[in-house]
Design a protein around this motif. Structure first.
Motif, PDB file in Angstrom:
ATOM      1  N   PRO A 288     -11.048   2.194  -4.393  1.00 28.62           N
ATOM      2  CA  PRO A 288     -10.480   0.849  -4.261  1.00 28.62           C
ATOM      3  C   PRO A 288      -8.964   0.812  -4.426  1.00 28.62           C
ATOM      4  CG  PRO A 288     -12.484   0.765  -5.564  1.00 28.62           C
ATOM      5  CD  PRO A 288     -12.158   2.220  -5.341  1.00 28.62           C
ATOM      6  N   LYS A 289      -8.418   1.669  -5.281  1.00 32.22           N
ATOM      7  CA  LYS A 289      -6.957   1.689  -5.461  1.00 32.22           C
ATOM      8  C   LYS A 289      -6.267   2.126  -4.175  1.00 32.22           C
ATOM      9  CE  LYS A 289      -6.673   2.392 -10.420  1.00 32.22           C
ATOM     10  NZ  LYS A 289      -6.213   3.272 -11.490  1.00 32.22           N
ATOM     11  N   LYS A 290      -6.823   3.133  -3.518  1.00 29.90           N
ATOM     12  CA  LYS A 290      -6.232   3.596  -2.256  1.00 29.90           C
ATOM     13  C   LYS A 290      -6.309   2.506  -1.196  1.00 29.90           C
ATOM     14  CE  LYS A 290      -6.605   8.577  -2.148  1.00 29.90           C
ATOM     15  NZ  LYS A 290      -7.223   9.719  -1.459  1.00 29.90           N
ATOM     16  N   ARG A 291      -7.441   1.847  -1.133  1.00 29.13           N
ATOM     17  CA  ARG A 291      -7.614   0.774  -0.158  1.00 29.13           C
ATOM     18  C   ARG A 291      -6.667  -0.381  -0.464  1.00 29.13           C
ATOM     19  NH1 ARG A 291     -14.004  -0.173   0.597  1.00 29.13           N
ATOM     20  NH2 ARG A 291     -13.297  -1.499   2.321  1.00 29.13           N
ATOM     21  N   TRP A 292      -6.494  -0.689  -1.745  1.00 29.32           N
ATOM     22  CA  TRP A 292      -5.590  -1.773  -2.139  1.00 29.32           C
ATOM     23  C   TRP A 292      -4.157  -1.436  -1.754  1.00 29.32           C
ATOM     24  CZ3 TRP A 292      -5.592  -6.664  -3.098  1.00 29.32           C
ATOM     25  CH2 TRP A 292      -4.484  -7.250  -3.708  1.00 29.32           C
ATOM     26  N   ARG A 293      -3.735  -0.227  -2.035  1.00 30.21           N
ATOM     27  CA  ARG A 293      -2.368   0.183  -1.677  1.00 30.21           C
ATOM     28  C   ARG A 293      -2.157   0.149  -0.164  1.00 30.21           C
ATOM     29  NH1 ARG A 293      -3.021   4.679  -5.741  1.00 30.21           N
ATOM     30  NH2 ARG A 293      -2.259   3.749  -7.666  1.00 30.21           N
ATOM     31  N   ALA A 294      -3.165   0.569   0.572  1.00 27.49           N
ATOM     32  CA  ALA A 294      -3.055   0.537   2.034  1.00 27.49           C
ATOM     33  C   ALA A 294      -2.943  -0.910   2.517  1.00 27.49           C
ATOM     34  CB  ALA A 294      -4.269   1.225   2.674  1.00 27.49           C
ATOM     35  N   TYR A 295      -3.753  -1.795   1.945  1.00 21.08           N
ATOM     36  CA  TYR A 295      -3.681  -3.216   2.302  1.00 21.08           C
ATOM     37  C   TYR A 295      -2.297  -3.778   1.997  1.00 21.08           C
ATOM     38  CZ  TYR A 295      -3.701  -8.149   1.142  1.00 21.08           C
ATOM     39  OH  TYR A 295      -3.340  -9.456   1.017  1.00 21.08           O
ATOM     40  N   LYS A 296      -1.781  -3.511   0.799  1.00 17.96           N
ATOM     41  CA  LYS A 296      -0.462  -4.031   0.404  1.00 17.96           C
ATOM     42  C   LYS A 296       0.625  -3.515   1.344  1.00 17.96           C
ATOM     43  CE  LYS A 296       0.361  -6.346  -2.755  1.00 17.96           C
ATOM     44  NZ  LYS A 296       0.477  -7.813  -2.818  1.00 17.96           N
ATOM     45  N   GLY A 297       0.529  -2.268   1.769  1.00  9.42           N
ATOM     46  CA  GLY A 297       1.488  -1.709   2.719  1.00  9.42           C
ATOM     47  C   GLY A 297       1.433  -2.420   4.066  1.00  9.42           C
ATOM     48  N   ARG A 298       0.238  -2.752   4.498  1.00  8.92           N
ATOM     49  CA  ARG A 298       0.084  -3.463   5.770  1.00  8.92           C
ATOM     50  C   ARG A 298       0.698  -4.853   5.687  1.00  8.92           C
ATOM     51  NH1 ARG A 298      -6.116  -3.143   7.171  1.00  8.92           N
ATOM     52  NH2 ARG A 298      -5.426  -4.265   9.023  1.00  8.92           N
TER      53      ARG A 298
END
Length: 129
Positions: A16-26
């Motif tokens: 979930p942390k990786k997915r969250w960081r990817a979302y925030k980057g987008r």
């Protein structure tokens, strides 16, 4: 706890942390008005829509998809969320949660934030003569 259980727990925490960081980057890459709207929606969802980790990640990834596509197409924010962003988000969130209690103050804040974002956007330039 066995090694397999530890590995599974670590994967649940890191995924979930990786997915969250990817979302925030987008979201960070969106044009300003779309980013402002997405961040307002994110705040609302974070506080008032209970979900589990996987649903939470999927919900925000779908939110990023929605705003990336709208920005790419030049779709105005109001065409995405409508005149009542709270109604839009209640319907959006039902796909990921059984719902939750949302105070009137949070609804007003969301409506104000979307109004500001929609008022600040610059649509595609009209180049017709």
């Amino acid at each position: 706890m066995s090694d397999a259980e530890k590995t599974g727990l670590m994967a649940k925490m890191i995924g979930p942390k990786k997915r969250w960081r990817a979302y925030k980057g987008r979201v960070k890459e969106l044009p300003e008005s779309y980013r402002t709207a997405a961040e307002a929606i994110e705040r609302y969802l974070m506080h008032f829509v209970p979900t589990d980790g996987d649903s939470n990640a999927a919900m925000f990834e779908d939110l990023a998809d929605l705003f990336e596509q709208a920005a790419a197409d030049g779709t105005p924010i109001r065409d995405v969320v409508g005149e009542d962003p709270v109604e839009f988000l209640d319907a959006f969130a039902r796909n990921y949660s059984e719902g939750g209690y949302v105070p009137a103050r949070a609804r007003k804040q969301l409506t104000d934030d979307i109004g500001r974002a929609a008022g600040n956007e610059t649509g595609p330039e009209d180049t017709t003569v």
